[in-house]
Design a protein around this motif. Structure first.
Motif, mmCIF file in Angstrom:
data_model
loop_
_atom_site.group_PDB
_atom_site.id
_atom_site.type_symbol
_atom_site.label_atom_id
_atom_site.label_comp_id
_atom_site.label_asym_id
_atom_site.label_seq_id
_atom_site.Cartn_x
_atom_site.Cartn_y
_atom_site.Cartn_z
ATOM 1 N N TYR A 66 54.590 54.062 62.704
ATOM 2 C CA TYR A 66 53.588 55.077 63.007
ATOM 3 C C TYR A 66 53.120 55.029 64.461
ATOM 4 O O TYR A 66 52.860 56.053 65.052
ATOM 5 C CB TYR A 66 52.371 54.936 62.085
ATOM 6 C CG TYR A 66 52.640 55.437 60.691
ATOM 7 C CD1 TYR A 66 52.203 56.686 60.298
ATOM 8 C CD2 TYR A 66 53.339 54.668 59.778
ATOM 9 C CE1 TYR A 66 52.457 57.175 59.025
ATOM 10 C CE2 TYR A 66 53.604 55.137 58.497
ATOM 11 C CZ TYR A 66 53.165 56.382 58.129
ATOM 12 O OH TYR A 66 53.425 56.855 56.874
ATOM 13 N N ARG A 67 52.958 53.812 65.009
ATOM 14 C CA ARG A 67 52.437 53.698 66.378
ATOM 15 C C ARG A 67 53.000 52.464 67.068
ATOM 16 O O ARG A 67 53.280 51.459 66.428
ATOM 17 C CB ARG A 67 50.908 53.569 66.379
ATOM 18 C CG ARG A 67 50.202 54.799 65.917
ATOM 19 C CD ARG A 67 48.723 54.664 66.107
ATOM 20 N NE ARG A 67 48.064 55.815 65.519
ATOM 21 C CZ ARG A 67 46.793 55.933 65.322
ATOM 22 N NH1 ARG A 67 45.993 54.955 65.677
ATOM 23 N NH2 ARG A 67 46.274 56.996 64.790
ATOM 24 N N LEU A 68 53.076 52.553 68.388
ATOM 25 C CA LEU A 68 53.306 51.390 69.229
ATOM 26 C C LEU A 68 51.945 51.005 69.798
ATOM 27 O O LEU A 68 51.189 51.878 70.233
ATOM 28 C CB LEU A 68 54.277 51.706 70.363
ATOM 29 C CG LEU A 68 55.740 51.787 69.942
ATOM 30 C CD1 LEU A 68 56.553 52.475 71.019
ATOM 31 C CD2 LEU A 68 56.287 50.402 69.662
ATOM 32 N N PHE B 90 50.720 41.707 74.200
ATOM 33 C CA PHE B 90 51.956 41.850 73.435
ATOM 34 C C PHE B 90 52.100 43.264 72.895
ATOM 35 O O PHE B 90 51.113 43.933 72.597
ATOM 36 C CB PHE B 90 51.991 40.864 72.254
ATOM 37 C CG PHE B 90 52.015 39.429 72.671
ATOM 38 C CD1 PHE B 90 53.175 38.842 73.141
ATOM 39 C CD2 PHE B 90 50.857 38.676 72.615
ATOM 40 C CE1 PHE B 90 53.185 37.515 73.540
ATOM 41 C CE2 PHE B 90 50.859 37.349 73.011
ATOM 42 C CZ PHE B 90 52.025 36.769 73.474
ATOM 43 N N TRP B 91 53.342 43.693 72.734
ATOM 44 C CA TRP B 91 53.648 44.975 72.113
ATOM 45 C C TRP B 91 53.866 44.778 70.624
ATOM 46 O O TRP B 91 54.530 43.827 70.201
ATOM 47 C CB TRP B 91 54.896 45.591 72.713
ATOM 48 C CG TRP B 91 54.643 46.281 74.007
ATOM 49 C CD1 TRP B 91 54.909 45.798 75.265
ATOM 50 C CD2 TRP B 91 54.072 47.572 74.189
ATOM 51 N NE1 TRP B 91 54.528 46.711 76.205
ATOM 52 C CE2 TRP B 91 54.014 47.819 75.572
ATOM 53 C CE3 TRP B 91 53.595 48.557 73.311
ATOM 54 C CZ2 TRP B 91 53.506 48.995 76.094
ATOM 55 C CZ3 TRP B 91 53.094 49.733 73.831
ATOM 56 C CH2 TRP B 91 53.057 49.947 75.211
ATOM 57 N N TYR B 92 53.329 45.704 69.829
ATOM 58 C CA TYR B 92 53.470 45.691 68.377
ATOM 59 C C TYR B 92 53.918 47.071 67.907
ATOM 60 O O TYR B 92 53.612 48.079 68.535
ATOM 61 C CB TYR B 92 52.124 45.410 67.695
ATOM 62 C CG TYR B 92 51.535 44.056 67.970
ATOM 63 C CD1 TYR B 92 51.690 43.014 67.055
ATOM 64 C CD2 TYR B 92 50.808 43.810 69.132
ATOM 65 C CE1 TYR B 92 51.139 41.768 67.293
ATOM 66 C CE2 TYR B 92 50.259 42.561 69.382
ATOM 67 C CZ TYR B 92 50.429 41.550 68.454
ATOM 68 O OH TYR B 92 49.882 40.314 68.702
ATOM 69 N N VAL B 93 54.617 47.085 66.768
ATOM 70 C CA VAL B 93 54.835 48.342 66.059
ATOM 71 C C VAL B 93 53.935 48.277 64.829
ATOM 72 O O VAL B 93 53.853 47.249 64.149
ATOM 73 C CB VAL B 93 56.320 48.571 65.669
ATOM 74 C CG1 VAL B 93 56.870 47.471 64.776
ATOM 75 C CG2 VAL B 93 56.499 49.935 65.015
ATOM 76 N N CYS C 153 51.010 47.320 58.366
ATOM 77 C CA CYS C 153 51.077 46.017 59.048
ATOM 78 C C CYS C 153 51.442 46.204 60.520
ATOM 79 O O CYS C 153 52.009 47.218 60.913
ATOM 80 C CB CYS C 153 52.157 45.132 58.425
ATOM 81 S SG CYS C 153 51.899 44.730 56.702
ATOM 82 N N PHE C 154 51.146 45.182 61.310
ATOM 83 C CA PHE C 154 51.590 45.078 62.692
ATOM 84 C C PHE C 154 52.767 44.104 62.744
ATOM 85 O O PHE C 154 52.759 43.086 62.058
ATOM 86 C CB PHE C 154 50.485 44.485 63.574
ATOM 87 C CG PHE C 154 49.386 45.437 63.932
ATOM 88 C CD1 PHE C 154 49.525 46.287 65.013
ATOM 89 C CD2 PHE C 154 48.205 45.451 63.213
ATOM 90 C CE1 PHE C 154 48.497 47.149 65.364
ATOM 91 C CE2 PHE C 154 47.177 46.303 63.552
ATOM 92 C CZ PHE C 154 47.325 47.156 64.633
ATOM 93 N N PHE C 155 53.751 44.397 63.596
ATOM 94 C CA PHE C 155 54.861 43.477 63.843
ATOM 95 C C PHE C 155 55.052 43.367 65.347
ATOM 96 O O PHE C 155 55.195 44.388 66.040
ATOM 97 C CB PHE C 155 56.150 43.968 63.183
ATOM 98 C CG PHE C 155 56.093 43.978 61.687
ATOM 99 C CD1 PHE C 155 56.362 42.826 60.975
ATOM 100 C CD2 PHE C 155 55.731 45.127 60.999
ATOM 101 C CE1 PHE C 155 56.299 42.818 59.586
ATOM 102 C CE2 PHE C 155 55.664 45.135 59.611
ATOM 103 C CZ PHE C 155 55.948 43.979 58.908
#
Length: 190
Positions: free
Chosen positions: A42-44, A50-53, A64-66
């Protein structure tokens, strides 16, 4: 970042998949182990350096965040997903940790580390030349490792629970290495 070229590719792929509502699959590394994931992206999100998806994880059955630097073998599954209703509170809550306010004093010589990690507006210079760092954080493990990397060149003022955890870690390190750096045990590695 050592993984900058890889991150740039992941960001481009994920941006495209978000715009096209395509399901993505990836291998994920975390403290609990490794796993395969199917995610409706859904979002970056960029936070705590840090970068998460952010998306709906089919394995977890939840939003969730990854972290992008922990995922590998990213691919488009070729399946279009229907966009789910996402309460705005999910974005803050699904990381699993309460945000916390970090206040710490760094030695003056650590200015370049603060600038490269959090920017030049993340601290103020105190009368004695030391640096007062104040930041709202969300990932206590990452912050703990970052702080430990400074050794004795930083003192955490807030939160108290982080001070206590740093004290416990220092005791564990002292037990492992002994006082004055004397080795208590030598492991032989084949």
């Amino acid at each position: 970042s050592h993984s900058q070229p890889s991150l740039a590719r992941k960001i481009e792929v994920i941006k495209k998949m978000i715009l096209e509502n395509h399901l993505i699959a990836f291998h994920y590394y975390e403290e609990e182990g490794e796993s395969q994931r199917l995610l409706e992206p859904y979002r970056l999100v960029f936070r705590d350096s840090f970068w998460y998806v952010f998306g709906y994880c089919r394995e977890e059955g939840a939003f969730c965040f990854f972290r992008l630097d922990r995922l590998a073998r990213l691919r488009d599954v070729g399946e279009i997903f229907l966009v789910r209703d996402m309460p705005e509170s999910e974005l803050a809550d699904c990381a699993g940790e309460e945000p916390f306010y970090l206040q710490a004093v760094f030695e003056a010589g650590e200015k370049y580390h603060l600038v490269e990690s959090y920017g030049e507006d993340s601290f103020s210079v105190l009368e004695d030349g030391s640096l007062l760092f104040e930041y709202d954080c969300t990932d206590h493990r990452t912050v703990m490792r970052w702080i430990l990397g400074f050794g004795g060149k930083v003192e955490v003022l807030k939160p108290e629970w982080l001070r206590e955890e740093l004290h416990r870690q220092a005791k564990r390190m002292e037990k492992r290495y002994g006082e004055s750096g004397e080795r208590l045990s030598l492991r032989t590695v084949p």
